[in-house]
Scaffold this motif. Sequence first.
Motif, PDB file in Angstrom:
ATOM      1  N   ARG A 106       0.841  -1.209   0.000  1.00 22.67           N
ATOM      2  CA  ARG A 106       0.000   0.000   0.000  1.00 22.67           C
ATOM      3  C   ARG A 106       0.873   1.255   0.000  1.00 22.67           C
ATOM      4  O   ARG A 106       0.613   2.221  -0.714  1.00 22.67           O
ATOM      5  CB  ARG A 106      -0.926  -0.019   1.211  1.00 22.67           C
ATOM      6  CG  ARG A 106      -1.979   1.069   1.174  1.00 22.67           C
ATOM      7  CD  ARG A 106      -3.016   0.918   2.281  1.00 22.67           C
ATOM      8  NE  ARG A 106      -3.894  -0.199   1.964  1.00 22.67           N
ATOM      9  CZ  ARG A 106      -4.110  -1.237   2.773  1.00 22.67           C
ATOM     10  NH1 ARG A 106      -3.531  -1.301   3.936  1.00 22.67           N
ATOM     11  NH2 ARG A 106      -4.908  -2.200   2.412  1.00 22.67           N
ATOM     12  N   CYS A 107       1.940   1.251   0.777  1.00 17.69           N
ATOM     13  CA  CYS A 107       2.860   2.400   0.815  1.00 17.69           C
ATOM     14  C   CYS A 107       3.568   2.577  -0.520  1.00 17.69           C
ATOM     15  O   CYS A 107       3.759   3.705  -0.980  1.00 17.69           O
ATOM     16  CB  CYS A 107       3.889   2.222   1.932  1.00 17.69           C
ATOM     17  SG  CYS A 107       3.222   2.413   3.577  1.00 17.69           S
ATOM     18  N   TYR A 108       3.938   1.464  -1.150  1.00 19.47           N
ATOM     19  CA  TYR A 108       4.604   1.548  -2.441  1.00 19.47           C
ATOM     20  C   TYR A 108       3.683   2.186  -3.485  1.00 19.47           C
ATOM     21  O   TYR A 108       4.080   3.095  -4.209  1.00 19.47           O
ATOM     22  CB  TYR A 108       5.058   0.170  -2.915  1.00 19.47           C
ATOM     23  CG  TYR A 108       5.644   0.202  -4.308  1.00 19.47           C
ATOM     24  CD1 TYR A 108       6.896   0.760  -4.528  1.00 19.47           C
ATOM     25  CD2 TYR A 108       4.940  -0.301  -5.391  1.00 19.47           C
ATOM     26  CE1 TYR A 108       7.437   0.812  -5.808  1.00 19.47           C
ATOM     27  CE2 TYR A 108       5.475  -0.251  -6.663  1.00 19.47           C
ATOM     28  CZ  TYR A 108       6.722   0.308  -6.862  1.00 19.47           C
ATOM     29  OH  TYR A 108       7.249   0.363  -8.120  1.00 19.47           O
ATOM     30  N   VAL A 109       2.445   1.696  -3.555  1.00 19.79           N
ATOM     31  CA  VAL A 109       1.495   2.261  -4.521  1.00 19.79           C
ATOM     32  C   VAL A 109       1.255   3.730  -4.218  1.00 19.79           C
ATOM     33  O   VAL A 109       1.216   4.558  -5.132  1.00 19.79           O
ATOM     34  CB  VAL A 109       0.176   1.464  -4.524  1.00 19.79           C
ATOM     35  CG1 VAL A 109      -0.900   2.175  -5.339  1.00 19.79           C
ATOM     36  CG2 VAL A 109       0.405   0.062  -5.069  1.00 19.79           C
ATOM     37  N   ALA A 110       1.137   4.085  -2.942  1.00 19.91           N
ATOM     38  CA  ALA A 110       0.944   5.494  -2.580  1.00 19.91           C
ATOM     39  C   ALA A 110       2.125   6.345  -3.020  1.00 19.91           C
ATOM     40  O   ALA A 110       1.949   7.465  -3.510  1.00 19.91           O
ATOM     41  CB  ALA A 110       0.721   5.627  -1.074  1.00 19.91           C
ATOM     42  N   SER A 111       3.336   5.809  -2.889  1.00 19.26           N
ATOM     43  CA  SER A 111       4.515   6.578  -3.293  1.00 19.26           C
ATOM     44  C   SER A 111       4.617   6.706  -4.809  1.00 19.26           C
ATOM     45  O   SER A 111       5.248   7.627  -5.318  1.00 19.26           O
ATOM     46  CB  SER A 111       5.791   5.943  -2.735  1.00 19.26           C
ATOM     47  OG  SER A 111       6.094   4.746  -3.425  1.00 19.26           O
ATOM     48  N   MET A 112       3.995   5.795  -5.540  1.00 21.82           N
ATOM     49  CA  MET A 112       4.035   5.804  -7.001  1.00 21.82           C
ATOM     50  C   MET A 112       2.703   6.249  -7.606  1.00 21.82           C
ATOM     51  O   MET A 112       2.474   6.063  -8.799  1.00 21.82           O
ATOM     52  CB  MET A 112       4.373   4.394  -7.508  1.00 21.82           C
ATOM     53  CG  MET A 112       5.660   3.816  -6.955  1.00 21.82           C
ATOM     54  SD  MET A 112       7.097   4.773  -7.399  1.00 21.82           S
ATOM     55  CE  MET A 112       7.270   4.276  -9.082  1.00 21.82           C
ATOM     56  N   LEU A 113       1.827   6.837  -6.807  1.00 24.25           N
ATOM     57  CA  LEU A 113       0.483   7.177  -7.259  1.00 24.25           C
ATOM     58  C   LEU A 113       0.479   8.068  -8.496  1.00 24.25           C
ATOM     59  O   LEU A 113      -0.356   7.893  -9.382  1.00 24.25           O
ATOM     60  CB  LEU A 113      -0.306   7.840  -6.121  1.00 24.25           C
ATOM     61  CG  LEU A 113      -1.808   7.899  -6.296  1.00 24.25           C
ATOM     62  CD1 LEU A 113      -2.380   6.519  -6.542  1.00 24.25           C
ATOM     63  CD2 LEU A 113      -2.449   8.519  -5.074  1.00 24.25           C
ATOM     64  N   ASP A 114       1.409   8.992  -8.582  1.00 26.72           N
ATOM     65  CA  ASP A 114       1.478   9.865  -9.762  1.00 26.72           C
ATOM     66  C   ASP A 114       1.650   9.041 -11.034  1.00 26.72           C
ATOM     67  O   ASP A 114       1.042   9.355 -12.061  1.00 26.72           O
ATOM     68  CB  ASP A 114       2.616  10.869  -9.641  1.00 26.72           C
ATOM     69  CG  ASP A 114       2.346  11.954  -8.612  1.00 26.72           C
ATOM     70  OD1 ASP A 114       1.159  12.133  -8.233  1.00 26.72           O
ATOM     71  OD2 ASP A 114       3.302  12.611  -8.174  1.00 26.72           O
ATOM     72  N   GLN A 115       2.462   7.998 -10.975  1.00 29.99           N
ATOM     73  CA  GLN A 115       2.663   7.162 -12.159  1.00 29.99           C
ATOM     74  C   GLN A 115       1.416   6.352 -12.484  1.00 29.99           C
ATOM     75  O   GLN A 115       1.059   6.183 -13.646  1.00 29.99           O
ATOM     76  CB  GLN A 115       3.862   6.238 -11.968  1.00 29.99           C
ATOM     77  CG  GLN A 115       5.169   6.985 -11.998  1.00 29.99           C
ATOM     78  CD  GLN A 115       6.356   6.052 -11.936  1.00 29.99           C
ATOM     79  OE1 GLN A 115       6.241   4.858 -12.187  1.00 29.99           O
ATOM     80  NE2 GLN A 115       7.507   6.607 -11.609  1.00 29.99           N
ATOM     81  N   PHE A 116       0.729   5.835 -11.466  1.00 33.24           N
ATOM     82  CA  PHE A 116      -0.484   5.064 -11.706  1.00 33.24           C
ATOM     83  C   PHE A 116      -1.616   5.952 -12.216  1.00 33.24           C
ATOM     84  O   PHE A 116      -2.534   5.474 -12.863  1.00 33.24           O
ATOM     85  CB  PHE A 116      -0.924   4.316 -10.438  1.00 33.24           C
ATOM     86  CG  PHE A 116      -0.147   3.052 -10.203  1.00 33.24           C
ATOM     87  CD1 PHE A 116      -0.478   1.880 -10.847  1.00 33.24           C
ATOM     88  CD2 PHE A 116       0.931   3.042  -9.331  1.00 33.24           C
ATOM     89  CE1 PHE A 116       0.239   0.715 -10.639  1.00 33.24           C
ATOM     90  CE2 PHE A 116       1.650   1.874  -9.111  1.00 33.24           C
ATOM     91  CZ  PHE A 116       1.308   0.716  -9.769  1.00 33.24           C
ATOM     92  N   GLN A 117      -1.577   7.243 -11.927  1.00 36.97           N
ATOM     93  CA  GLN A 117      -2.601   8.176 -12.399  1.00 36.97           C
ATOM     94  C   GLN A 117      -2.211   8.846 -13.708  1.00 36.97           C
ATOM     95  O   GLN A 117      -2.959   9.648 -14.234  1.00 36.97           O
ATOM     96  CB  GLN A 117      -2.881   9.232 -11.330  1.00 36.97           C
ATOM     97  CG  GLN A 117      -3.562   8.662 -10.115  1.00 36.97           C
ATOM     98  CD  GLN A 117      -3.751   9.696  -9.020  1.00 36.97           C
ATOM     99  OE1 GLN A 117      -3.054  10.688  -8.940  1.00 36.97           O
ATOM    100  NE2 GLN A 117      -4.729   9.441  -8.167  1.00 36.97           N
ATOM    101  N   SER A 118      -1.056   8.519 -14.240  1.00 35.53           N
ATOM    102  CA  SER A 118      -0.605   9.108 -15.502  1.00 35.53           C
ATOM    103  C   SER A 118      -1.292   8.406 -16.676  1.00 35.53           C
ATOM    104  O   SER A 118      -2.089   7.487 -16.497  1.00 35.53           O
ATOM    105  CB  SER A 118       0.913   8.983 -15.623  1.00 35.53           C
ATOM    106  OG  SER A 118       1.264   7.635 -15.865  1.00 35.53           O
TER     107      SER A 118
END
Length: 162
Positions: free
Chosen positions: A53-65
């Motif tokens: 969950r922390c990893y996805v949160a830290s990479m959220l900008d990429q997942f929302q790109s």
Amino acid sequence: KGSAAGGLPETPAGDFSAVRFQVGGAVEDQSEGKSKGGVVGGGGGCAVSDEARCYVASMLDQFQSRSGVVLFLLSVLLTRGVDAVRRDMDDQDAPLIGQFGHCSQELLNLLLGGAATSNVFDGQVPMGESGMVLRGVPAPSKVGYLTHLEALRYCQVGSFYK
């Protein structure tokens, strides 16, 4: 267990508890409840159970790109394991993205229930004495599935999706 592409473990359908992924050169492994190589995302302060969950949160900008859907699909494929996804499918050479960029039934079943089966009926259906078996939804799903094709009597959705 076999190994999928990139050294990732295959997971049983619907079981996403054993997740391995590469972060900054260190392999993170959730399957035994501990981290190998530090905290995911390098942020510190994340409990081991919350690493993904922390990893996805830290990479959220990429997942929302613009490429976020591709990243999400790769994550799903690598979590299940490419070899396991192919074994789930009736036709192992069928694409997961169909004509006009539409999602195949196999990809939809993978996203909804954790197994890339080719049909929406319950369980497996043997095709006579040929030895061929058509694979449907292996277990009840938490998410339902509706299709207008059922109303037109082209297919019947099994009770596992209802």
